[in-house]
Design a protein around this motif. Sequence first.
Motif, short mmCIF file in Angstrom:
data_model
loop_
_atom_site.label_atom_id
_atom_site.label_comp_id
_atom_site.label_asym_id
_atom_site.label_seq_id
_atom_site.Cartn_x
_atom_site.Cartn_y
_atom_site.Cartn_z
N SER A 92 3.63 -9.92 7.28
CA SER A 92 3.02 -8.63 7.60
C SER A 92 1.58 -8.61 7.07
N VAL A 109 -5.66 -10.02 4.39
CA VAL A 109 -4.61 -10.32 3.43
C VAL A 109 -3.27 -10.20 4.17
N VAL A 110 -2.51 -11.30 4.17
CA VAL A 110 -1.22 -11.33 4.85
C VAL A 110 -0.15 -11.55 3.78
N ASN A 111 0.86 -10.71 3.79
CA ASN A 111 1.96 -10.84 2.83
C ASN A 111 2.78 -12.09 3.15
N ALA A 112 3.63 -12.49 2.21
CA ALA A 112 4.47 -13.67 2.37
C ALA A 112 5.44 -13.54 3.55
N ASP A 113 5.83 -12.30 3.86
CA ASP A 113 6.77 -12.11 4.97
C ASP A 113 6.07 -12.09 6.33
N LYS A 130 -1.49 -7.02 5.24
CA LYS A 130 -1.75 -6.01 4.21
C LYS A 130 -3.08 -5.33 4.47
N SER A 131 -4.10 -6.12 4.81
CA SER A 131 -5.41 -5.54 5.12
C SER A 131 -6.14 -6.43 6.12
#
Length: 159
Positions: free
Chosen positions: A78, A72-76, A80-81
């Motif tokens: 980074s 899981v990649v955040n919109a920015d 996430k998992s």
Amino acid sequence: MTKKKEPTVWQGFKAFLMRGNVIDLAVAVVIGAAFTNIVNSVVKGLINPLVGAIGTKNLDHYSVCLKDPPCVVNADGSVKSGVPIMWGSVAGATLSFVITAAVVYFLMVLPMAKYLARQEARKKAREGTHEVIEVTELAVLKEIRDTLVAQRTAGHDER
């Protein structure tokens, strides 16, 4: 004994800069930087759409999750998992390198090698022709000498 004066650092640096290959290298870097824009345009405008027919239009989006799928990649940007392996970025960079190398080889290196080979062949042909002319001239001069000697000898025999 007199000590030989060693060049100063500044003199050594100046000699280094004045060598011809440093200038050639600087020109190559400038041309390479400009050429990078062309290659990037080819990759973005031609290669990525072709790849996009199979998957996404941007190779950077191709990835594999190494740990805890799905990643899981955040919109920015980074994570996430998970641990994403962005192999698409590596593939894109490799593709850009291969295209750059191919264009440089086929448009610059190969024509220059052929040109230099032709120049060398012309030089050898000129040298070969020159040698034949010299040998032929030498043979003619020997014949003239022998004829003159024979005439002179014949003229002395008649008296």
